[in-house]
Scaffold this motif. Structure first.
Motif, PDB file in Angstrom:
ATOM      1  N   ASN A  80     -19.414  10.004   8.754  1.00 27.45           N
ATOM      2  CA  ASN A  80     -18.334  10.237   9.450  1.00 27.45           C
ATOM      3  C   ASN A  80     -18.575  10.064  10.862  1.00 27.45           C
ATOM      4  O   ASN A  80     -19.576   9.743  11.074  1.00 27.45           O
ATOM      5  CB  ASN A  80     -17.909  11.852   8.782  1.00 27.45           C
ATOM      6  N   ARG A  81     -17.371   9.918  11.497  1.00 26.76           N
ATOM      7  CA  ARG A  81     -17.617   9.463  12.839  1.00 26.76           C
ATOM      8  C   ARG A  81     -18.632  10.319  13.735  1.00 26.76           C
ATOM      9  O   ARG A  81     -19.340   9.779  14.569  1.00 26.76           O
ATOM     10  CB  ARG A  81     -16.323   9.555  13.526  1.00 26.76           C
ATOM     11  N   HIS A  82     -18.769  11.513  13.590  1.00 27.52           N
ATOM     12  CA  HIS A  82     -19.379  12.348  14.450  1.00 27.52           C
ATOM     13  C   HIS A  82     -20.884  12.470  14.091  1.00 27.52           C
ATOM     14  O   HIS A  82     -21.605  12.379  15.069  1.00 27.52           O
ATOM     15  CB  HIS A  82     -18.948  13.894  14.564  1.00 27.52           C
ATOM     16  N   SER A  83     -21.155  12.485  12.829  1.00 28.65           N
ATOM     17  CA  SER A  83     -22.396  12.275  12.338  1.00 28.65           C
ATOM     18  C   SER A  83     -23.100  11.075  12.590  1.00 28.65           C
ATOM     19  O   SER A  83     -24.215  10.938  13.024  1.00 28.65           O
ATOM     20  CB  SER A  83     -22.493  12.600  10.748  1.00 28.65           C
ATOM     21  N   VAL A  84     -22.477  10.060  12.506  1.00 24.57           N
ATOM     22  CA  VAL A  84     -22.941   8.641  13.030  1.00 24.57           C
ATOM     23  C   VAL A  84     -23.200   8.582  14.217  1.00 24.57           C
ATOM     24  O   VAL A  84     -24.152   8.045  14.805  1.00 24.57           O
ATOM     25  CB  VAL A  84     -22.103   7.581  12.496  1.00 24.57           C
TER      26      VAL A  84
ATOM     27  N   LEU B 205     -19.770   4.757  22.856  1.00 25.26           N
ATOM     28  CA  LEU B 205     -19.486   3.740  22.181  1.00 25.26           C
ATOM     29  C   LEU B 205     -19.135   3.801  20.689  1.00 25.26           C
ATOM     30  O   LEU B 205     -18.208   2.982  20.079  1.00 25.26           O
ATOM     31  CB  LEU B 205     -20.384   2.313  22.323  1.00 25.26           C
ATOM     32  N   ALA B 206     -20.129   4.146  19.947  1.00 30.59           N
ATOM     33  CA  ALA B 206     -19.796   4.526  18.544  1.00 30.59           C
ATOM     34  C   ALA B 206     -18.709   5.106  18.307  1.00 30.59           C
ATOM     35  O   ALA B 206     -17.823   4.897  17.270  1.00 30.59           O
ATOM     36  CB  ALA B 206     -21.319   5.373  17.944  1.00 30.59           C
ATOM     37  N   GLN B 207     -18.259   6.336  19.026  1.00 29.86           N
ATOM     38  CA  GLN B 207     -17.045   6.955  18.863  1.00 29.86           C
ATOM     39  C   GLN B 207     -15.681   6.172  18.925  1.00 29.86           C
ATOM     40  O   GLN B 207     -14.789   5.990  18.137  1.00 29.86           O
ATOM     41  CB  GLN B 207     -17.129   8.244  19.720  1.00 29.86           C
TER      42      GLN B 207
ATOM     43  N   TRP C 279     -15.612   3.611  16.191  1.00 33.97           N
ATOM     44  CA  TRP C 279     -15.008   4.218  14.772  1.00 33.97           C
ATOM     45  C   TRP C 279     -13.512   4.318  14.984  1.00 33.97           C
ATOM     46  O   TRP C 279     -12.889   3.931  14.034  1.00 33.97           O
ATOM     47  CB  TRP C 279     -15.730   5.526  14.443  1.00 33.97           C
ATOM     48  N   LYS C 280     -13.091   4.790  16.030  1.00 39.52           N
ATOM     49  CA  LYS C 280     -11.587   4.908  16.405  1.00 39.52           C
ATOM     50  C   LYS C 280     -10.973   3.524  16.467  1.00 39.52           C
ATOM     51  O   LYS C 280      -9.811   3.918  15.563  1.00 39.52           O
ATOM     52  CB  LYS C 280     -11.368   5.713  17.566  1.00 39.52           C
TER      53      LYS C 280
ATOM     54  N   ARG D   9      -7.309   0.034  13.538  1.00 39.25           N
ATOM     55  CA  ARG D   9      -6.914  -1.418  13.000  1.00 39.25           C
ATOM     56  C   ARG D   9      -6.652  -1.311  11.565  1.00 39.25           C
ATOM     57  O   ARG D   9      -6.084  -2.030  10.691  1.00 39.25           O
ATOM     58  CB  ARG D   9      -8.331  -2.048  13.296  1.00 39.25           C
ATOM     59  N   ARG D  10      -7.378  -0.573  10.756  1.00 38.84           N
ATOM     60  CA  ARG D  10      -7.266  -0.434   9.108  1.00 38.84           C
ATOM     61  C   ARG D  10      -5.901  -0.104   9.020  1.00 38.84           C
ATOM     62  O   ARG D  10      -5.094  -0.589   8.002  1.00 38.84           O
ATOM     63  CB  ARG D  10      -8.295   0.201   8.676  1.00 38.84           C
TER      64      ARG D  10
END
Length: 167
Positions: free
Chosen positions: A25-29, A138-140, A143-144, A149-150
């Motif tokens: 998930n976004r926060h864990s990654v 950058l990871a956050q 992910w957003k 986009r999807r």
């Protein structure tokens, strides 16, 4: 036979069985990437970055596998330039002149270690915190962007499907 939840009664058992440690998930990654990048720029002591990233990933509820993988961002091929960067940053922060007659050998480093350890240590901390913070952000954001986009692609597909249905 032990019950399935038997190990979850202790403090570490509760931490290890946390779903964030194993799911994406976004926060864990993002936490895992930041921890891995931080420890990849630590002084090169064998297995310290991997062990530290694993323990902190458990404690910070980050994905353990990703944290361990990102400790290898700074690998044996890039450790020399990264160490020199850390030393240079620390040297500039401490306002010290560069060491004369630099030689990239372990004998030279051991002989001059009393003069380079403080700039290198401070530079490592500054570089580690800076790159870890930047990688987290950058990871956050990535992910957003990817999720947005999807959703847009899904919305366009649904619009195309509805326009093809005869009324």
């Amino acid at each position: 036979m032990p019950r399935p939840r038997h190990g979850q009664t202790t403090r570490w058992g509760k931490l290890i069985h946390n779903p964030n440690l194993w799911h994406l998930n976004r926060h864990s990654v993002a936490r895992a990437i930041a921890l891995g990048v931080f420890w990849s720029f630590a002084p090169p002591i064998p297995f310290l970055p991997t062990l530290a990233a694993t323990l902190l990933a458990i404690r910070c509820r980050a994905n353990v596998a990703i944290a361990v993988a990102f400790t290898w961002v700074n690998n044996p091929l890039t450790i020399a330039p990264a160490s020199y960067l850390s030393y240079s940053v620390g040297r500039m922060l401490l306002r010290r002149n560069p060491m004369p007659n630099f030689q990239p050998t372990s004998a030279w480093i051991h002989a001059n270690f009393p003069n380079i350890w403080l700039p290198y240590g401070i530079g490592s901390l500054v570089v580690s915190f800076t790159l870890a913070g930047l990688s987290y952000l950058l990871a956050q954001e990535y992910w957003k962007w990817r999720i947005t986009r999807r959703w847009r692609q899904r919305k366009h597909r649904m619009h195309d499907i509805r326009s093809e249905i005869p009324v």
